[in-house]
Scaffold this motif. Structure first.
Motif, PDB file in Angstrom:
ATOM      1  N   SER A  78       1.067  -1.068   0.427  1.00  0.00           N
ATOM      2  CA  SER A  78      -0.640  -0.086  -0.103  1.00  0.00           C
ATOM      3  C   SER A  78       1.330   0.955  -0.184  1.00  0.00           C
ATOM      4  N   GLU A 101     -15.652  -3.971   2.227  1.00  0.00           N
ATOM      5  CA  GLU A 101     -14.592  -4.085   1.545  1.00  0.00           C
ATOM      6  C   GLU A 101     -14.309  -5.077   1.089  1.00  0.00           C
ATOM      7  N   ASP A 161      -7.207  -8.422  -7.015  1.00  0.00           N
ATOM      8  CA  ASP A 161      -5.672  -8.433  -7.342  1.00  0.00           C
ATOM      9  C   ASP A 161      -4.708  -8.491  -7.447  1.00  0.00           C
ATOM     10  N   ARG A 167      -8.588 -11.293 -10.058  1.00  0.00           N
ATOM     11  CA  ARG A 167      -9.770 -10.961  -9.804  1.00  0.00           C
ATOM     12  C   ARG A 167     -10.671 -12.036  -9.947  1.00  0.00           C
TER      13      ARG A 167
HETATM   14  C1  PRP Z   1      -7.128  -3.074  -2.217  1.00  0.00           C
HETATM   15  C2  PRP Z   1      -8.155  -3.735  -1.609  1.00  0.00           C
HETATM   16  C3  PRP Z   1      -8.548  -2.015  -0.266  1.00  0.00           C
HETATM   17  C4  PRP Z   1      -7.429  -2.077  -0.084  1.00  0.00           C
HETATM   18  C5  PRP Z   1      -6.421  -2.732   0.905  1.00  0.00           C
HETATM   19  O1  PRP Z   1      -7.369  -2.278  -3.369  1.00  0.00           O
HETATM   20  O2  PRP Z   1      -9.150  -3.957  -2.423  1.00  0.00           O
HETATM   21  O3  PRP Z   1      -9.315  -2.075  -0.763  1.00  0.00           O
HETATM   22  O4  PRP Z   1      -6.516  -2.172  -0.904  1.00  0.00           O
HETATM   23  O5  PRP Z   1      -5.390  -2.460   1.208  1.00  0.00           O
HETATM   24  P1  PRP Z   1      -5.034  -1.189   3.045  1.00  0.00           P
HETATM   25  O6  PRP Z   1      -5.792  -1.752   3.689  1.00  0.00           O
HETATM   26  O7  PRP Z   1      -3.723  -1.790   2.935  1.00  0.00           O
HETATM   27  O8  PRP Z   1      -5.065  -0.276   2.396  1.00  0.00           O
HETATM   28  P2  PRP Z   1      -6.470  -1.304  -4.263  1.00  0.00           P
HETATM   29  O9  PRP Z   1      -5.731   0.101  -3.838  1.00  0.00           O
HETATM   30  O10 PRP Z   1      -5.301  -2.741  -4.650  1.00  0.00           O
HETATM   31  O11 PRP Z   1      -7.440  -1.032  -5.601  1.00  0.00           O
HETATM   32  P3  PRP Z   1      -8.445  -2.226  -5.956  1.00  0.00           P
HETATM   33  O12 PRP Z   1      -9.545  -2.233  -5.053  1.00  0.00           O
HETATM   34  O13 PRP Z   1      -8.718  -1.763  -7.174  1.00  0.00           O
HETATM   35  O14 PRP Z   1      -7.677  -3.489  -7.113  1.00  0.00           O
END
Ligand code: PRP
Ligand code: MN
Ligand code: MG
Length: 181
Positions: A78, A101, A161, A167
């Motif tokens: 992240s 989520e 993903d 996905r």
């Molecule tokens: C991923 C996942 C969550 C987030 C969690 O999204 O779907 O939304 O990361 O991570 P965190 O708790 O460390 O913030 P991403 O930003 O990869 O976008 P996506 O859902 O489009 O894959």
């Protein structure tokens, strides 16, 4: 023909386990939101599968809206920088909002979203996440409905993903390191 499931080292949560868990969470949500009109907010794109399956498990009146944010890009870590790609259509004033989520990893995305939503006048805001990685938490996020706590591995499938792929896997599994090394 290559099969994307060959890129997994382990299956962590199976399609059936996901289905059973969402049914269990849906019963709790139905009880908690009895008599209330709930707005499910799916966080694109990862939450698409959870949203579709959870919403169909629920037998209470609900609306669905979507927020597109991204903090990961093509990496496996992240960035902490959350970008809004698409804002909600709905006005949150007086609404009972349930954020949906796929995963809480560092917690940065959700804590940012919760703060962003707090100023929009919702009657209540709760979170439902299919997966959570307790060992990866950088910030604490209050999450009322959690499916599974999982180890701190890079997981894909069921909406999650790596570089926009995987996905469409039906299970959640650990991505083989050779794929992203
Ligand atoms: C991923 C996942 C969550 C987030 C969690 O999204 O779907 O939304 O990361 O991570 P965190 O708790 O460390 O913030 P991403 O930003 O990869 O976008 P996506 O859902 O489009 O894959
Ligand atoms: Mn996401
Ligand atoms: Mg992602």
């Amino acid at each position: 023909q290559s099969d994307i499931s060959d890129d997994l080292t382990t299956i962590l949560v199976t399609e059936q386990e996901i289905r059973d868990k969402l049914a269990e969470l849906a019963r709790q949500i139905e009880t908690d939101y009895a008599g209330k009109d709930v707005l499910l907010v799916g966080v694109l794109k990862g939450a698409v599968m959870v949203m579709a399956d959870l919403a169909r498990e629920l037998r209470i009146p609900l609306s669905m809206d979507w927020m597109a944010v991204s903090s990961y890009g093509a990496g496996t870590k992240s960035s902490g920088v959350v970008q809004i790609r698409k804002d909600l259509d709905a006005d949150l004033t007086g609404r009972h909002v349930l954020i949906v989520e796929d995963i809480i990893d560092s917690g940065l995305t959700l804590s940012w979203l919760l703060e962003n939503f707090a100023s929009r006048g919702a009657a209540s805001i709760e979170v439902c996440a299919l997966l959570r990685k307790p060992e990866a938490a950088k910030v604490h996020v209050e999450c009322k409905y959690v499916g599974f706590d999982i180890p701190n591995d890079f997981v894909v499938g069921y909406g999650l993903d790596f570089d926009e792929k995987y996905r469409n896997l039906r299970d959640v599994g650990v991505l083989a390191p050779h794929v992203y090394a």
